[in-house]
Design a protein around this motif. Sequence first.
Motif, PDB file in Angstrom:
ATOM      1  N   GLY A 130      -8.182  -0.770  12.202  1.00  0.00           N
ATOM      2  CA  GLY A 130      -7.479  -1.191  13.413  1.00  0.00           C
ATOM      3  C   GLY A 130      -8.436  -1.382  14.564  1.00  0.00           C
ATOM      4  N   GLY A 131      -8.062  -0.821  15.727  1.00  0.00           N
ATOM      5  CA  GLY A 131      -8.902  -0.941  16.913  1.00  0.00           C
ATOM      6  C   GLY A 131      -9.846   0.212  17.094  1.00  0.00           C
ATOM      7  N   GLY A 132      -9.742   1.227  16.239  1.00  0.00           N
ATOM      8  CA  GLY A 132     -10.624   2.381  16.337  1.00  0.00           C
ATOM      9  C   GLY A 132     -11.118   2.778  14.980  1.00  0.00           C
ATOM     10  N   SER A 133     -11.643   3.994  14.885  1.00  0.00           N
ATOM     11  CA  SER A 133     -12.179   4.465  13.615  1.00  0.00           C
ATOM     12  C   SER A 133     -11.048   4.931  12.708  1.00  0.00           C
ATOM     13  CB  SER A 133     -13.159   5.616  13.857  1.00  0.00           C
ATOM     14  OG  SER A 133     -12.502   6.703  14.474  1.00  0.00           O
ATOM     15  N   TRP A 134     -11.232   4.717  11.386  1.00  0.00           N
ATOM     16  CA  TRP A 134     -10.213   5.150  10.451  1.00  0.00           C
ATOM     17  C   TRP A 134     -10.426   6.610  10.085  1.00  0.00           C
ATOM     18  CZ3 TRP A 134     -12.135   6.942   5.900  1.00  0.00           C
ATOM     19  CH2 TRP A 134     -13.384   6.468   5.490  1.00  0.00           C
ATOM     20  N   THR A 135      -9.372   7.223   9.624  1.00  0.00           N
ATOM     21  CA  THR A 135      -9.430   8.590   9.110  1.00  0.00           C
ATOM     22  C   THR A 135      -9.046   8.548   7.630  1.00  0.00           C
ATOM     23  OG1 THR A 135      -7.115   9.050   9.639  1.00  0.00           O
ATOM     24  CG2 THR A 135      -8.753   9.495  11.365  1.00  0.00           C
ATOM     25  N   PRO A 136      -9.428   9.553   6.845  1.00  0.00           N
ATOM     26  CA  PRO A 136      -9.037   9.570   5.436  1.00  0.00           C
ATOM     27  C   PRO A 136      -7.531   9.457   5.228  1.00  0.00           C
ATOM     28  CG  PRO A 136     -10.772  11.173   5.814  1.00  0.00           C
ATOM     29  CD  PRO A 136     -10.383  10.628   7.162  1.00  0.00           C
ATOM     30  N   THR A 137      -6.738  10.149   6.079  1.00  0.00           N
ATOM     31  CA  THR A 137      -5.281  10.094   5.933  1.00  0.00           C
ATOM     32  C   THR A 137      -4.755   8.697   6.205  1.00  0.00           C
ATOM     33  OG1 THR A 137      -5.084  12.420   6.585  1.00  0.00           O
ATOM     34  CG2 THR A 137      -3.092  11.051   6.737  1.00  0.00           C
ATOM     35  N   ARG A 138      -5.273   8.066   7.254  1.00  0.00           N
ATOM     36  CA  ARG A 138      -4.838   6.715   7.598  1.00  0.00           C
ATOM     37  C   ARG A 138      -5.206   5.726   6.497  1.00  0.00           C
ATOM     38  NH1 ARG A 138      -6.277   3.734  13.355  1.00  0.00           N
ATOM     39  NH2 ARG A 138      -5.045   1.851  13.032  1.00  0.00           N
ATOM     40  N   LEU A 139      -6.401   5.889   5.945  1.00  0.00           N
ATOM     41  CA  LEU A 139      -6.837   5.004   4.871  1.00  0.00           C
ATOM     42  C   LEU A 139      -5.985   5.200   3.621  1.00  0.00           C
ATOM     43  CD1 LEU A 139      -8.960   2.884   4.114  1.00  0.00           C
ATOM     44  CD2 LEU A 139     -10.420   4.749   3.322  1.00  0.00           C
ATOM     45  N   LEU A 140      -5.664   6.445   3.314  1.00  0.00           N
ATOM     46  CA  LEU A 140      -4.845   6.737   2.139  1.00  0.00           C
ATOM     47  C   LEU A 140      -3.460   6.127   2.282  1.00  0.00           C
ATOM     48  CD1 LEU A 140      -4.651   8.226  -0.566  1.00  0.00           C
ATOM     49  CD2 LEU A 140      -3.870  10.236   0.687  1.00  0.00           C
ATOM     50  N   LEU A 141      -2.838   6.274   3.453  1.00  0.00           N
ATOM     51  CA  LEU A 141      -1.504   5.712   3.671  1.00  0.00           C
ATOM     52  C   LEU A 141      -1.536   4.185   3.605  1.00  0.00           C
ATOM     53  CD1 LEU A 141      -0.194   8.015   6.559  1.00  0.00           C
ATOM     54  CD2 LEU A 141       0.524   8.013   4.169  1.00  0.00           C
ATOM     55  N   THR A 142      -2.574   3.585   4.170  1.00  0.00           N
ATOM     56  CA  THR A 142      -2.702   2.132   4.107  1.00  0.00           C
ATOM     57  C   THR A 142      -2.844   1.665   2.663  1.00  0.00           C
ATOM     58  OG1 THR A 142      -3.814   2.166   6.264  1.00  0.00           O
ATOM     59  CG2 THR A 142      -3.989   0.156   4.974  1.00  0.00           C
ATOM     60  N   GLY A 143      -3.636   2.396   1.891  1.00  0.00           N
ATOM     61  CA  GLY A 143      -3.810   2.050   0.486  1.00  0.00           C
ATOM     62  C   GLY A 143      -2.520   2.146  -0.297  1.00  0.00           C
ATOM     63  N   VAL A 144      -1.717   3.160  -0.030  1.00  0.00           N
ATOM     64  CA  VAL A 144      -0.435   3.312  -0.725  1.00  0.00           C
ATOM     65  C   VAL A 144       0.482   2.135  -0.418  1.00  0.00           C
ATOM     66  CG1 VAL A 144       1.661   4.710  -0.817  1.00  0.00           C
ATOM     67  CG2 VAL A 144      -0.562   5.823  -0.885  1.00  0.00           C
ATOM     68  N   VAL A 145       0.524   1.716   0.848  1.00  0.00           N
ATOM     69  CA  VAL A 145       1.362   0.574   1.217  1.00  0.00           C
ATOM     70  C   VAL A 145       0.854  -0.705   0.547  1.00  0.00           C
ATOM     71  CG1 VAL A 145       2.119  -0.875   3.142  1.00  0.00           C
ATOM     72  CG2 VAL A 145       2.073   1.610   3.393  1.00  0.00           C
ATOM     73  N   MET A 146      -0.472  -0.893   0.522  1.00  0.00           N
ATOM     74  CA  MET A 146      -1.031  -2.071  -0.137  1.00  0.00           C
ATOM     75  C   MET A 146      -0.727  -2.064  -1.627  1.00  0.00           C
ATOM     76  SD  MET A 146      -2.333  -4.331   1.767  1.00  0.00           S
ATOM     77  CE  MET A 146      -3.033  -5.203   0.369  1.00  0.00           C
ATOM     78  N   ALA A 147      -0.782  -0.894  -2.253  1.00  0.00           N
ATOM     79  CA  ALA A 147      -0.468  -0.798  -3.675  1.00  0.00           C
ATOM     80  C   ALA A 147       0.964  -1.251  -3.937  1.00  0.00           C
ATOM     81  CB  ALA A 147      -0.679   0.632  -4.168  1.00  0.00           C
ATOM     82  N   ALA A 148       1.884  -0.877  -3.038  1.00  0.00           N
ATOM     83  CA  ALA A 148       3.274  -1.327  -3.183  1.00  0.00           C
ATOM     84  C   ALA A 148       3.374  -2.842  -3.031  1.00  0.00           C
ATOM     85  CB  ALA A 148       4.151  -0.629  -2.145  1.00  0.00           C
ATOM     86  N   GLY A 149       2.601  -3.398  -2.100  1.00  0.00           N
ATOM     87  CA  GLY A 149       2.612  -4.851  -1.927  1.00  0.00           C
ATOM     88  C   GLY A 149       2.067  -5.584  -3.142  1.00  0.00           C
ATOM     89  N   TRP A 150       0.977  -5.074  -3.709  1.00  0.00           N
ATOM     90  CA  TRP A 150       0.452  -5.687  -4.932  1.00  0.00           C
ATOM     91  C   TRP A 150       1.459  -5.586  -6.063  1.00  0.00           C
ATOM     92  CZ3 TRP A 150      -2.947  -8.811  -3.568  1.00  0.00           C
ATOM     93  CH2 TRP A 150      -4.038  -8.506  -2.762  1.00  0.00           C
ATOM     94  N   GLY A 151       2.184  -4.468  -6.117  1.00  0.00           N
ATOM     95  CA  GLY A 151       3.211  -4.327  -7.144  1.00  0.00           C
ATOM     96  C   GLY A 151       4.279  -5.404  -7.031  1.00  0.00           C
ATOM     97  N   ALA A 152       4.654  -5.742  -5.811  1.00  0.00           N
ATOM     98  CA  ALA A 152       5.635  -6.804  -5.609  1.00  0.00           C
ATOM     99  C   ALA A 152       5.086  -8.155  -6.076  1.00  0.00           C
ATOM    100  CB  ALA A 152       6.032  -6.868  -4.135  1.00  0.00           C
ATOM    101  N   LEU A 153       3.822  -8.427  -5.796  1.00  0.00           N
ATOM    102  CA  LEU A 153       3.217  -9.683  -6.243  1.00  0.00           C
ATOM    103  C   LEU A 153       3.118  -9.742  -7.767  1.00  0.00           C
ATOM    104  CD1 LEU A 153       0.372 -10.284  -3.633  1.00  0.00           C
ATOM    105  CD2 LEU A 153       2.494 -11.576  -3.915  1.00  0.00           C
ATOM    106  N   ILE A 154       2.836  -8.595  -8.398  1.00  0.00           N
ATOM    107  CA  ILE A 154       2.803  -8.548  -9.864  1.00  0.00           C
ATOM    108  C   ILE A 154       4.170  -8.895 -10.426  1.00  0.00           C
ATOM    109  CG2 ILE A 154       2.622  -6.964 -11.831  1.00  0.00           C
ATOM    110  CD1 ILE A 154       0.337  -5.579 -10.302  1.00  0.00           C
ATOM    111  N   THR A 155       5.228  -8.344  -9.822  1.00  0.00           N
ATOM    112  CA  THR A 155       6.584  -8.657 -10.262  1.00  0.00           C
ATOM    113  C   THR A 155       6.887 -10.142 -10.113  1.00  0.00           C
ATOM    114  OG1 THR A 155       7.309  -6.435  -9.619  1.00  0.00           O
ATOM    115  CG2 THR A 155       9.020  -8.104  -9.928  1.00  0.00           C
ATOM    116  N   PHE A 156       6.423 -10.735  -9.019  1.00  0.00           N
ATOM    117  CA  PHE A 156       6.629 -12.170  -8.808  1.00  0.00           C
ATOM    118  C   PHE A 156       5.918 -12.987  -9.881  1.00  0.00           C
ATOM    119  CE2 PHE A 156       4.880 -16.126  -7.049  1.00  0.00           C
ATOM    120  CZ  PHE A 156       6.066 -16.807  -6.772  1.00  0.00           C
ATOM    121  N   LEU A 157       4.673 -12.643 -10.180  1.00  0.00           N
ATOM    122  CA  LEU A 157       3.925 -13.375 -11.204  1.00  0.00           C
ATOM    123  C   LEU A 157       4.584 -13.264 -12.569  1.00  0.00           C
ATOM    124  CD1 LEU A 157       0.236 -12.503 -10.227  1.00  0.00           C
ATOM    125  CD2 LEU A 157       1.392 -14.706  -9.977  1.00  0.00           C
ATOM    126  N   LEU A 158       5.123 -12.088 -12.874  1.00  0.00           N
ATOM    127  CA  LEU A 158       5.833 -11.924 -14.146  1.00  0.00           C
ATOM    128  C   LEU A 158       7.108 -12.765 -14.171  1.00  0.00           C
ATOM    129  CD1 LEU A 158       5.479  -8.065 -14.717  1.00  0.00           C
ATOM    130  CD2 LEU A 158       4.241  -9.899 -15.878  1.00  0.00           C
TER     131      LEU A 158
END
Length: 319
Positions: A130-158
């Motif tokens: 974002g506009g500042g430094s990331w923290t491990p917790t913030r990065l982990l939460l962002t990764g979880v949300v991105m994983a859900a988004g990729w899952g939706a794209l996988i479903t679309f491709l299938l």
Amino acid sequence: MAPLAWLALAGLFAQGLALALGSVALAPGELLAVLAGDGEALHRTLVLELRLPRALAAFGTGALLALAGALMQILLRNPLADPYVLGLSGGASVAALAAMLAGLAATLVAGAAFAGALASTLIVFGLAHGGGSWTPTRLLLTGVVMAAGWGALITFLLAVSPVERLPGMLYWLMGDLAYAGSPWPVLAVAATGLVVVLPLGRTLNVLARGGLQAAALGVAVRPLEWTLYLLASLVTAVAVTTAGSVGFVGLMVPHMLRLRLGNDQRVILPASLLAGGTLLTLADSLARTLIAPQQLPVGVITALLGVPTFLYLLHRSRR
């Protein structure tokens, strides 16, 4: 005997089981005869052309996943981090599936998987920063949300894929080593990854204690973190290309090893490669033999092991 020696012996034992077990089981004497260059023609075909390449591919894939998980857990100082939770494997899977649908060659599918994992890395880091430094917790939460988004794209491709290609794609997404191909590329990447990270062992021990402390001791924290994330992206992409989405190996193996061996990365990183390879080899052997002659995706076995482990770690983290 040193822990690494025990893990190496366990890996050899797992390879022996993988070569002996299957719809046609081989006695120890029959297996030794084949490995010595003798034995029946059918047994030589089973072992040398079918089971040995698959067992080695399973070992290499498990080693890569465990290495990626160990690197992510160091980076985030969080035992629940792994490439699947953080969306790296999701990005690799989406890109690889899109390349498959486009009819690209296997080499280009591998390149697409790495590009997808790297794109996921850049997106996750960018959003978490974002506009500042990331923290491990913030990065982990962002990764979880991105994983859900990729899952939706996988479903679309299938959903838009030809019906006749769906079974193979679904098996690949669940993790399947039946079409792993040559094991040497994945083994070479695993060996190269270990050669790259082992000299960083002392520095990673400092980083595992926290970014501020590492910076105070003269560690170039940001370049090191990017190196870890890029290396994790590469090894995840190779693993996903080889065996599809095999989950939980990168989560379970490094954390369990730290509980037993401590937190010295000079020991944990090579131990993770050996233990991850052994675990996936054993899981694949079980997937091949549990309902033989039918075969289960190896990802089913690792998920059955990984889900209770994940819940245990969550419960443990609340204490």
